[in-house]
Design an enzyme around this catalytic site. Structure first.
Site, PDB file in Angstrom:
ATOM      1  N   GLU A 108       4.631 -50.470   0.584  1.00 31.96           N
ATOM      2  CA  GLU A 108       4.317 -51.590  -0.416  1.00 31.96           C
ATOM      3  C   GLU A 108       5.745 -51.992  -1.031  1.00 31.96           C
ATOM      4  OE1 GLU A 108       2.119 -49.637  -3.495  1.00 31.96           O
ATOM      5  OE2 GLU A 108       1.496 -51.494  -4.466  1.00 31.96           O
TER       6      GLU A 108
ATOM      7  N   THR B 112       2.237 -47.237   6.227  1.00 29.87           N
ATOM      8  CA  THR B 112       2.084 -46.397   5.112  1.00 29.87           C
ATOM      9  C   THR B 112       1.031 -45.306   5.743  1.00 29.87           C
ATOM     10  OG1 THR B 112       0.501 -46.028   3.418  1.00 29.87           O
ATOM     11  CG2 THR B 112       0.570 -48.156   4.048  1.00 29.87           C
TER      12      THR B 112
ATOM     13  N   ASP C   1      -0.498 -43.141   4.270  1.00 32.35           N
ATOM     14  CA  ASP C   1      -1.696 -43.148   3.250  1.00 32.35           C
ATOM     15  C   ASP C   1      -2.911 -44.032   3.527  1.00 32.35           C
ATOM     16  OD1 ASP C   1      -0.569 -41.017   2.135  1.00 32.35           O
ATOM     17  OD2 ASP C   1       0.245 -42.098   0.682  1.00 32.35           O
TER      18      ASP C   1
ATOM     19  N   ARG D  59     -14.623 -16.140   1.957  1.00 27.21           N
ATOM     20  CA  ARG D  59     -13.692 -16.827   1.084  1.00 27.21           C
ATOM     21  C   ARG D  59     -13.691 -18.520   1.077  1.00 27.21           C
ATOM     22  NH1 ARG D  59      -8.552 -13.598   3.713  1.00 27.21           N
ATOM     23  NH2 ARG D  59      -8.479 -11.794   2.354  1.00 27.21           N
TER      24      ARG D  59
ATOM     25  N   MET E 292      -2.436 -34.986   1.918  1.00 31.18           N
ATOM     26  CA  MET E 292      -1.419 -36.112   1.438  1.00 31.18           C
ATOM     27  C   MET E 292      -2.402 -37.262   0.678  1.00 31.18           C
ATOM     28  SD  MET E 292       1.789 -36.643   3.713  1.00 31.18           S
ATOM     29  CE  MET E 292       0.650 -37.469   4.925  1.00 31.18           C
ATOM     30  N   GLY E 293      -1.714 -37.935  -0.114  1.00 28.35           N
ATOM     31  CA  GLY E 293      -2.952 -39.029  -0.700  1.00 28.35           C
ATOM     32  C   GLY E 293      -2.735 -39.150  -2.323  1.00 28.35           C
TER      33      GLY E 293
ATOM     34  N   ARG F 245      -8.512 -19.144  -1.023  1.00 31.85           N
ATOM     35  CA  ARG F 245      -7.138 -19.274  -0.253  1.00 31.85           C
ATOM     36  C   ARG F 245      -7.150 -20.677  -0.035  1.00 31.85           C
ATOM     37  NH1 ARG F 245      -5.476 -13.848   1.524  1.00 31.85           N
ATOM     38  NH2 ARG F 245      -6.370 -12.496  -0.012  1.00 31.85           N
TER      39      ARG F 245
ATOM     40  N   GLN G  16       2.296 -33.105   8.110  1.00 29.96           N
ATOM     41  CA  GLN G  16       1.265 -34.223   8.201  1.00 29.96           C
ATOM     42  C   GLN G  16       1.893 -35.236   8.574  1.00 29.96           C
ATOM     43  OE1 GLN G  16      -2.013 -34.225   4.948  1.00 29.96           O
ATOM     44  NE2 GLN G  16      -0.340 -32.837   4.448  1.00 29.96           N
TER      45      GLN G  16
END
Lengths: 342, 342, 342, 342
Positions: free
Chosen positions: D103, D126, D128, D163, D170-171, D266, D274
């Site tokens: 961007e 990107t 994302d 558990r 990410m994001g 956890r 990533q």
């Protein structure tokens, strides 16, 4: 002191990790300088070299292949080979040499040290894991991992009941890759060079496997041979390394199985995929520790030796012993694994 | 003869491979029957079991976890625990038991055999590789491979010069995973529980690394501790296994490095990703061979022993010895690896 | 309402993801019941079925193959095939059918709906990506990823300058896998079935590549053919699916290149490794969304349609259109990629 | 003609693939020369450049990061920024510029072209996937694949019932990575920045999941926020890119779930893992085609445009449109995926 480094023989993931470890420790801890010789023994024979410093070995740990190049040049067969090597080492002021290679490369190293007084330390390398005197050689774990992952994927097809799946893996004289990947991948038949196979037995396993559960996966080392079928698989020609050329035991086996069992068979031939790309974590650990200990041997003036893995320790063994005898699969171990056949 | 099998303690890739090997060889070669007990020692304690035959173990070789379930139940702490186990084994006509587990599970096994005459053979399991008496335990190579692959990916960011990258890996009491993955991944700092770290030294390495080449990658075991900072990392609470809960040395370290060096730092916490999924080829090989040899020990009536790896051989050692002492990283080995720091 | 589900044709990673999505949404949102038919059209033809509920589809998302089995049974060729299918659907009270398959399976689905009024919704499946009407089919990305990873590893050998590396990948009629994996892997020659190749041109690329930099990697689709060499590669026999059997264009090509260029050449044949194992994240996303939209089409009574990917949207298209024409590699796209040849 | 190339913004696997494609096609087909500018807009601003030819781009296709370096330098905020860029382009005789970035980078590109007449073609980047005007951006598939593989491994622990497993991906502003990896990995809860989450709802899903089958896996985007909990997660500080620093929604969420459900939780925080390492096959394909089409746009003099993916086609769109609006997850799509929650 200036130390020379060379890598000989076929590709093997981990070669760069050895070079890096040798140079890092040699420079940082002992203040040595380094000369890399290009293309195995061709380098010192022809005086073809490159400077190795810490910058030169940065980032090479995870890379397959060797930044020094390799070859199968045998200086013992070259005219005045030994004299030329000694002259080139002197010219480059190289006072010690680390030779990383397999049976051939280390055999030359042994003779250079023992007969001609060239101060060499060896690092064993063979993707086939067939060097005696060391528990494992680097590259082997990578090859086994790649072959195992391929076999894992074939189970999907095997579960569909329809086809016999034959996987040809590396191993001309020793079946270590076939044995380890076949066991780890859950293969139903594993054929190795150490023991001629009986085609009727193979077909019996194939047939019984179809009845018991899924379709069978057959792992065959490239050097495996049927009991009386060698004629079929050799055309008498030699490849560029002087090896008798084999023409595809995997493909041949698939056709024979189809013919005899009436079941369709398909072949996967992994080829050089097994010896390329990034080394496994295990191989990077082993190769790095080999490098760290090889430079220690140089510092100790312990020439004519080779580093080797024994359990979790790196030890030194005489170069001459190391290459005396091919390490093949023990029949007892093959029988142990045989519980999973059929 | 009927043989019982149980798996105790934390998850570890390779548990299913052991179970499969035990059952395949036991049924095919020795004609044994098998009873699987559920959830570690809870199974024989409460008589919770499942039948194990060849069909039950088909296809489980590449699967993480354990088809038998696991728990941390300690029968020595249960009321009449030993008596109830002996009664349940008798009721199920189980004449021998194979217990696959770590320090706790094998400790119980040792006492059951030595003090109460229950015929047990042990198989060592710890992803942390911290059991003495065996060169390696299965699960460890898988964890190291996963952590190494993560570190490999972080090099891309490191090459952009901008950020310190901290990776927290498993290892509460022993730094084997940090040491092996840090070495294999080319980390610039490796911090282990065996040796309290000096934050100033860490920051000095970080700063010098930025000058020398790229940004640094710091691998820290979850149990690593700064020289006088334990207060910071423990809040006094216990987790479900009775462990003192640690709160994120990786995140804490990243913040401290930022504060002291002025360089931005980012953290990766791999957590349970390291102990799940399919075992590596090496771990499948090791786990399978452990299983094959454990059932041989049962056949030989060699109870009170544990199978162990020594070089490339599987041997038997007394259960009591096996768990006597945690196998931690030798200071000499840590120094050897230290050549790559900074 | 009770909905039937079947999977036909060859293996393809993602089939289980479709089944799971169909059942999860169908049960949870619409309250449907499900019947799985075994082995493609054989299931409804012979009334061979299994109950599908949420428990039955648990854990299957990452698994290759299909829990319903598959086959190439063509009910249009079976005696009273259509009548038997209609009777079996009625008997099982199945009011709608979701057929997951390729050209053959969907061709049958189209005729069943259009000519016989059986309410079918189709889900396209072909690992070769050669179905028109959808941007991609699941399984394709997985196959491309596996082939690319293999090519990546071959670069290590290519960098050693010595050998031509030939990789044979899937693709009998369309070169999508060869084109995508060859591009992604940085191959130097890509040969596809859509365009007969000129052996002289291939050898010219090989020779120029050796001069320019490293050794060349040649990716060849199994269905690629030399300009006048088809005789060589077909022995006239048919495999179990009625396909003309091809005998190894990869192996043949390597030998021809050796003969003509004097450079040693080695072959990798990936075979079924490309269609097995866990689907890629992309394929799981696509397959799951196909499943979610297929059950919506059933709810809408929109039979005779097939779900398809258009950009990031899942749309519905007439079944008949979908299979009208094989989607092959456009010559313009092949030329675009050709910039990397040689 | 001489063409400039630069890469701006955060790391993204595939940047090198674009550079390679641009140079290969530009040199071979159009005879262009190339200048690489270092570190995004800093390069042309300060005249910091490097020559790009075919040798310079050899072997970079599979490598993460960017050989040109990157930065967040905004020339619009630099004194006389535009004038200096124009002068430096003139000085280097660069007649057209290809700007690869997100961007910010493309926003600058748009203004440079539209307001100052600098001939720029954009390539969207990107990780994302939140740029409108293109179906996908390269790097995204790689990130999703890595996160999915991690989630896959966590299922082993989930199957042991004990558990809650929280994975932070990410994001910051868009939940694409969380949505795709959560779906592909079979997560039971997916939390995205586009929709504030209700902690009670999350805990209800967690509790019901434990009852229904296994332990739950919760995927949370780093930018996801509880309904009224933003205070907790921001400490008001800014990172080096001027972003408000978030402190670990994953860790925070795990603690809250523990507190409210009594179940141990956890966390795995993948972080930069990533965005590093080798790009996926899909991303290499996309990045390469973007590069090939960007240089075509230069040849056509079609400046002020950006290449974009639409279905399987690469098209050109106005730069200004491209960055007009963040592409976030559509509520309808989030609901579609919600069928797998709980």
């Amino acid at each position: 002191m200036r130390v020379g480094v060379l890598t000989g023989g076929g590709d093997c993931p981990g070669l760069n990790a050895v070079i890096r470890a040798v140079v890092r420790k040699g420079v940082q801890e002992y203040g040595y300088d380094f000369t890399g010789f290009r293309d195995g023994w061709r380098g010192p024979l022809e005086g073809d070299s490159v400077r190795l410093d810490i910058a030169a070995v940065r980032g090479i740990l995870p890379r397959g292949g060797t930044i020094l190049g390799s070859s199968r040049t045998n200086p013992l067969k070259a005219e005045n080979g030994i004299r030329r090597i000694k002259e080139n080492l002197a010219k480059h002021e190289v006072e010690a040499l680390i030779a990383i290679g397999g049976e051939d490369t280390l055999g030359v190293a042994a003779r250079l040290t023992d007969e001609y007084g060239v101060p060499v330390v060896g690092v064993p390398k063979t993707i086939d894991n067939d060097l005696s005197a060391t528990d494992y050689t680097f590259g082997f774990d990578t090859a086994v991992s790649i072959a195992t992952e391929a076999i894992d994927r074939l189970h999907t097809t095997a579960e569909s009941h329809m086809r016999v799946l034959v996987v040809e893996v590396m191993g001309r004289h020793a079946g270590w890759i076939a044995l380890h990947s076949g066991l780890a991948g859950g293969a139903n038949v594993i054929l190795i060079p150490e023991q001629r196979f009986d085609l009727d037995q193979v077909c019996a396993w194939v047939t019984s496997r179809f009845k018991a559960s899924y379709a069978p996966i057959v792992v065959v080392a490239e050097g495996a041979m049927p009991k009386d079928g060698d004629v079929v698989l050799k055309d008498g020609s030699l490849d560029s390394f002087g090896h008798v050329r084999l023409s595809g035991v995997g493909e041949w086996l698939a056709k024979e199985i189809e013919k005899r069992t009436g079941k369709e068979a398909r072949t996967t031939v992994l080829g050089h995929v097994q010896r390329g790309g990034t080394p496994s974590a295990f191989d990077r650990w082993l190769a790095t520790r080999f490098g760290l200990h090889a430079i220690d041997a140089v510092r100790d003036g312990d020439f004519g030796t080779m580093v080797a893995l024994r359990g979790t320790d790196i030890v030194r063994v005489p170069l001459a012993d190391a290459t005396a005898k091919l390490k093949t699969v023990d029949p007892a171990l093959y029988r142990e694994v045989g519980v999973f056949f059929g």
